[in-house]
Motif scaffolding. Structure first.
Motif, PDB file in Angstrom:
ATOM      1  N   SER A 285       0.911  -1.087  -0.189  1.00  0.00           N
ATOM      2  CA  SER A 285      -0.004   0.082   0.145  1.00  0.00           C
ATOM      3  C   SER A 285       0.724   1.186  -0.055  1.00  0.00           C
ATOM      4  O   SER A 285       1.836   1.107   0.460  1.00  0.00           O
ATOM      5  CB  SER A 285      -0.762   0.097   1.015  1.00  0.00           C
ATOM      6  OG  SER A 285      -0.141   0.332   2.393  1.00  0.00           O
ATOM      7  N   LYS A 286       0.202   2.318  -0.407  1.00  0.00           N
ATOM      8  CA  LYS A 286       1.074   3.696  -0.208  1.00  0.00           C
ATOM      9  C   LYS A 286      -0.122   4.782  -0.222  1.00  0.00           C
ATOM     10  O   LYS A 286      -1.267   4.421  -0.711  1.00  0.00           O
ATOM     11  CB  LYS A 286       1.948   3.693  -1.699  1.00  0.00           C
ATOM     12  CG  LYS A 286       1.204   3.858  -3.204  1.00  0.00           C
ATOM     13  CD  LYS A 286       2.086   4.069  -4.168  1.00  0.00           C
ATOM     14  CE  LYS A 286       1.127   3.913  -5.502  1.00  0.00           C
ATOM     15  NZ  LYS A 286       2.013   4.352  -6.562  1.00  0.00           N
ATOM     16  N   ALA A 287       0.200   5.709   0.254  1.00  0.00           N
ATOM     17  CA  ALA A 287      -0.557   6.871   0.575  1.00  0.00           C
ATOM     18  C   ALA A 287      -0.114   8.019  -0.012  1.00  0.00           C
ATOM     19  O   ALA A 287       1.225   8.404  -0.123  1.00  0.00           O
ATOM     20  CB  ALA A 287      -0.820   6.960   2.152  1.00  0.00           C
ATOM     21  N   GLN A 288      -1.050   8.944  -0.372  1.00  0.00           N
ATOM     22  CA  GLN A 288      -0.541  10.522  -0.673  1.00  0.00           C
ATOM     23  C   GLN A 288      -1.572  11.434  -0.295  1.00  0.00           C
ATOM     24  O   GLN A 288      -2.924  11.201  -0.195  1.00  0.00           O
ATOM     25  CB  GLN A 288      -0.625  10.484  -2.507  1.00  0.00           C
ATOM     26  CG  GLN A 288      -0.065   9.770  -3.249  1.00  0.00           C
ATOM     27  CD  GLN A 288       0.081   9.886  -4.721  1.00  0.00           C
ATOM     28  OE1 GLN A 288      -1.080  10.484  -5.271  1.00  0.00           O
ATOM     29  NE2 GLN A 288       0.986   9.775  -5.530  1.00  0.00           N
ATOM     30  N   ILE A 289      -0.971  12.415   0.350  1.00  0.00           N
ATOM     31  CA  ILE A 289      -1.742  13.296   1.248  1.00  0.00           C
ATOM     32  C   ILE A 289      -1.574  14.859   0.290  1.00  0.00           C
ATOM     33  O   ILE A 289      -0.312  15.272   0.241  1.00  0.00           O
ATOM     34  CB  ILE A 289      -1.163  13.336   2.620  1.00  0.00           C
ATOM     35  CG1 ILE A 289      -1.267  12.040   3.341  1.00  0.00           C
ATOM     36  CG2 ILE A 289      -1.873  14.615   3.302  1.00  0.00           C
ATOM     37  CD1 ILE A 289      -0.505  11.906   4.771  1.00  0.00           C
TER      38      ILE A 289
END
Length: 406
Positions: A285-289
């Motif tokens: 998983s990866k997240a962008q804010i």
């Protein structure tokens, strides 16, 4: 011929001179300390002493003869011993504990620093200077906060698989982080960086004792089923130097979803009949804010992209049907969003910006940050955070139509 011999002689003489010159300036192991001259500390625990302005420091020390791999090493004796010492500071306690140890306490191999929940609630500010300043304490030493038990109790529980209790706790936390994502390991360096970073609060891994505290001794390893175990299953939230609250299980994983630190875990989603479940394995998983300013107030958009595979099914399902795959992806995405929303809600309740949203505002909107910095905890508490989770199932295993379908 004579010229060649003279040339070779000059080379040999030069090499000898270089060898002699180098040896003159080699200091050797002038500061070495033999294993028999030191007491090697593996873990340090800190507890409060009721009604006193002092702490109880616990030092877990290796007994070399009990952990030696050579024949004759090991036995009935525990592989470690415990020395406890009262003191107002860690530095004072170390000097006091040296009177109880046969040799000088040696800290470069210490891997754990455990604070009790009571100490963390009062604040850990008294310890950071010593931990950062002392050259023997490594900045990569892992920090844990105990939940509901004393740090000394955590350090005295023997484990049946790993000889060293500190190794057992570290390996368990490592597995919980990589396979379940219910906790995370944070070291001294990570914590000090978080404290020094504008718009970010520290968080640390939490450990809990399950079972009978009276079994927290060497006899624990003689049982087929240990009477007491240590679980790494929570994350401690801080505001400044003080513990504010806890994230546990799904909400702890929610924090790691937002930070993009979930590498692998397992999630259960209901089948159509809402009685059986489908197990989905998260592969990555990866997240962008993305920060925004909306109506003069900060807003965050969090996008979580996740790859997964079907691990197990207990209901009638046709995995060759693309619409069925889409439905599973949507259900997993809703659960991820729920866990992330829960973690954000709890953190906002305690005004603990462990996500570093303030740091993102500081970098993206420095002018606005100057106005909000002094009261950021209040802005964080009221901030709108929009979470979107995208799930992509890459594999369905070797069977597309489970045997239950027949």
């Amino acid at each position: 011929m004579i010229y060649m011999k003279i040339k070779w002689m000059m080379k040999i003489i030069s090499l000898l001179l270089c060898f002699i010159f180098i040896n003159i300036f080699l200091t050797g192991c002038w500061s070495q300390r033999e294993l028999g001259d030191i007491s090697m500390v593996t873990s340090i625990g800190v507890d409060k002493i009721p009604n006193e302005d002092a702490y109880l420091f616990t030092f877990q020390i290796i007994i070399p003869s009990q952990v030696s791999p050579v024949k004759g090493g090991g036995g009935e004796q525990a592989p470690v011993t415990i020395i406890s010492q009262k003191g107002k500071t860690l530095f004072e306690a170390i000097r006091g504990a040296s009177q109880k140890a046969p040799n000088q306490l040696f800290f470069p191999h210490a891997r754990l620093f455990v604070f009790s929940e009571d100490v963390a609630k009062d604040g850990l500010g008294d310890f950071w200077d010593m931990l950062e300043r002392d050259h023997e304490i490594r900045p990569l030493t892992t920090i844990f906060i105990t939940k509901g038990s004393k740090a000394k109790t955590i350090l005295t529980i023997m484990t049946p698989i790993e000889k060293m209790p500190s190794d057992s706790l570290l390996e368990e936390s490592k597995l919980a982080e990589k396979r379940l994502a219910f906790t995370t390991r944070v070291d001294i360096d990570d914590t000090i960086k978080a404290i020094a970073t504008p718009g970010k609060e520290p968080f640390m891994g939490g450990v809990e004792m399950i079972g009978n505290s009276q079994a927290a001794q060497a006899d624990n390893i003689k049982q087929a089923e240990p009477k007491a175990i240590i679980k790494a299953n929570a994350i401690a939230l801080f505001y400044g130097e003080k513990l504010q609250g806890w994230l546990k299980d799904g909400s702890a994983r929610g924090l790691l979803w937002v930070l993009g630190k979930v590498k692998s875990t397992v999630m259960n989603v209901p089948c159509k009949n809402k009685e059986d479940f489908i197990n989905v394995e998260i592969l990555n998983s990866k997240a962008q804010i993305h920060p925004q300013i909306k109506n003069g107030r900060p807003k965050m958009q969090v996008t979580i992209d996740t790859e997964a595979s079907i691990g197990e099914t207990s209901c009638f399902i046709d995995l060759t049907d693309s619409e069925e795959i889409v439905r599973i992806q949507e259900r997993v995405g809703k659960q991820i969003k729920k866990e992330a929303d829960e973690a954000i809600h709890i953190a906002q309740k305690y005004k603990s910006d462990v996500f570093g949203f303030g740091t993102i505002i500081y970098r993206s909107y420095p002018g606005e940050w100057k106005k909000w910095e002094s009261s950021w905890k209040d802005h964080f508490k009221e901030m709108e955070v929009e979470v979107k989770a995208n799930v992509y199932i890459r594999r369905s295993g070797l069977r597309n139509k489970p045997l239950q379908n027949k």
